[in-house]
Design an enzyme around this catalytic site. Structure first.
Site, PDB file in Angstrom:
ATOM      1  CG  ASP A   1       0.164  -4.929   1.412  1.00  0.00           C
ATOM      2  OD1 ASP A   1      -0.735  -4.562   2.279  1.00  0.00           O
ATOM      3  OD2 ASP A   1       1.152  -5.105   1.619  1.00  0.00           O
TER       4      ASP A   1
ATOM      5  CG  MET B   1      -1.571  -1.070   1.248  1.00  0.00           C
ATOM      6  SD  MET B   1      -3.125  -1.290   2.269  1.00  0.00           S
ATOM      7  CE  MET B   1      -4.056   0.068   2.571  1.00  0.00           C
ATOM      8  CG  HIS B   2       0.839   3.499   2.725  1.00  0.00           C
ATOM      9  ND1 HIS B   2      -0.867   3.577   2.804  1.00  0.00           N
ATOM     10  CD2 HIS B   2       1.189   2.815   3.273  1.00  0.00           C
ATOM     11  CE1 HIS B   2      -1.328   3.157   3.172  1.00  0.00           C
ATOM     12  NE2 HIS B   2      -0.194   2.347   4.388  1.00  0.00           N
TER      13      HIS B   2
END
Length: 510
Positions: free
Chosen positions: A240, A81-82
């Site tokens: 995830d 992520m991110h």
């Protein structure tokens, strides 16, 4: 028989699995790619590496299983992520992606909270401004690489880049978008107010989907690269953690998951959007359409154990290479020979800063209480205990919010160790279970693909496909003894915080 392909784009490797219509896993394959660290605290990757290795991973999996392209009925994606992927007008990568574990944006996070206000930002996005999130990275790009900011026309996340190569379509699911700090989590829609305040062009943000929505179909050139069939449906997928929770069946109240990956996550399902009053926990959209979740994240869970293995597990690595086994097996067996509490030794797992409950990029790791009696076995056990104490911090925040938990479903590499599962049960004080799906995020991505293609609810598929296999009850005597160690552990960060910050400053000066 038809199969569903789950792709999990991790921090160090991509993993692909094929799941049959009955939920059984037909096979898996993985391919690694490098992590770039051009400066202390920075973490980057080339998106092109993700795509090249994903294509190779799919080809390798098809070859390994002998399953034909025609049998693959759908594709789902999970991913770290991110991470900020900046694309130009022609959908070409502008610079290497800044990852979730990149800590360069502390000043940008401070500016964001001052500009919008901490309370207002939390109400809109469900979260604080944290260095790992996506929006601070866009602000950093504007401040430090303005020429690249001006070239940028699109902002997407890691797995969305792979899906772009598969389908030619831009898009993002609301679960993964929750970690950008640009989504109104309660409304499951982009926040024009936040984007405008941060001067991030709203047109950079892609169309939004639920995780099981079909977001595109496989392009002919992608079919040639992967060995899949052109036109295969590709669903939006998820971050995830949302995919990992789906992959172990955390799709209803009362069940929590503990993910032991590079980072560590404690995750609970919410029927409605709930936010921690101080925004210490993350409030995100779930991968289950119309649902939400709360989670706490520690940055170096399995990452701390990996560091210990790589730097001090030479004997175990050599033995594992000779015997074809996993070095972690030898290390956990060694840890088991040390007594509970490691004879008064604590490990603080803040090797890459921390997020929950201490949002501090300058937090640092430490062994506290060393003496001449301590051996490698003691230190190894202390690492595992410290990781588990750090994960319990998130659980304590959830208990303060009156979250009901009946069992913990553990997944990730650490879930394979009966010793570590018992330690988690003892320190957390809850039963720990493992399930038949051991591929976590990749399995969740395959569930999402099956849901979208078959038109079935994600929760229904989870109930049908996922079964509890092992259950570990907490040992009351061990739990009582661990309480004293945990109380000391919780006191360590406030005591050492200023020292951590001074050491961080000295390291930057070198």
């Amino acid at each position: 028989m038809n199969y569903f392909l789950g792709i999990d784009l991790g921090t160090s490797a991509v993993k692909c699995i094929l799941v049959a219509e009955d939920g059984s896993v037909a096979g898996s394959h993985s391919e690694e790619y490098p992590l770039l660290q051009p400066h202390p605290g920075w973490a980057e990757q080339h998106p092109e590496d993700w795509w090249n290795q994903s294509a190779a991973c799919i080809r390798g999996l098809l070859a390994k299983t002998g399953i034909s392209a025609a049998q693959v009925a759908g594709v789902g994606l999970s991913g770290q992520m991110h991470g900020s992927v900046f694309l130009d007008e022609e959908l070409k990568v502008v610079r290497p992606a800044l990852l979730w574990c990149d800590q360069r944006t502390e000043a940008e996070c401070t500016w964001i909270e001052e500009t919008i206000g901490k309370q207002k930002l939390g109400e809109l996005t469900g979260n604080k401004a944290l260095t790992g999130f996506t929006a601070p990275k866009a602000v950093w790009l504007k401040r430090h690489e303005p020429e690249l900011f001006n070239r940028t026309r699109h902002l997407i996340l890691p797995k969305d880049y792979v899906r772009l190569q598969l389908t030619g379509k831009l898009g993002m699911d609301v679960a993964d978008a929750s970690g950008t700090l640009l989504l109104n989590v309660a409304k499951r829609a982009w926040s024009q107010e936040v984007a405008g305040a941060l001067e991030i062009p709203f047109e950079w943000l892609p169309p939004l989907f639920e995780s099981n929505d079909i977001a595109g179909h496989l392009l002919p050139e992608a079919a040639e690269a992967t060995g899949l069939a052109a036109g295969t449906p590709v669903v939006a997928g998820g971050g995830d953690q949302a995919c990992g929770a789906v992959g172990v069946g955390v799709v209803r109240k009362g069940i929590a998951s503990v993910a032991l990956g590079t980072s560590g996550v404690v995750f609970v399902h919410d029927e409605e959007c709930h936010m921690d009053s101080e925004f210490r926990l993350h409030s995100f959209c779930h991968g289950v359409p119309g649902k939400w979740h709360r989670m706490g994240v520690m940055l170096s869970a399995g990452g701390s154990f990996q560091w210990w293995r790589n730097q001090f597990g030479y004997e175990e690595l050599e033995k594992a290479a000779k015997e074809g086994r996993d070095a972690y097996e030898y290390l956990t067996a060694l840890a088991e020979t040390a007594p509970l509490g490691s004879e008064g030794l604590l490990f603080l797992p803040y090797l890459t800063g921390e997020r929950t409950p201490h949002p501090d990029p300058r937090a640092r790791g430490a062994f506290v209480g060393l003496n001449l009696r301590h051996t490698k076995a003691h230190l190894t056990r202390a690492v595992l205990e410290g990781i588990t104490f750090g994960l319990r911090d998130s659980l304590e925040l959830m208990k303060e919010s009156s979250v009901e938990i009946s069992e913990l479903r553990v997944n990730g590499g650490g879930a394979r160790s009966p010793f570590w599962r018992q330690m988690i049960a003892d320190i957390f004080g809850y039963p720990v279970v493992t399930v038949n799906s051991t591929d976590g995020p990749a399995y969740g991505a395959a569930v999402m693909a099956a849901s979208g293609v078959l038109g079935r609810e994600i929760s229904s598929l989870c109930e049908e496909w996922i079964r509890v296999e092992h259950r570990t009850e907490p040992n009351p005597e061990n739990s009582a003894r661990y309480e004293a160690y945990y109380r000391l552990y919780r006191s360590m960060y406030p005591t050492l915080r200023d020292s951590f910050h001074q050491l961080s400053a000295l390291a930057v000066q070198q």
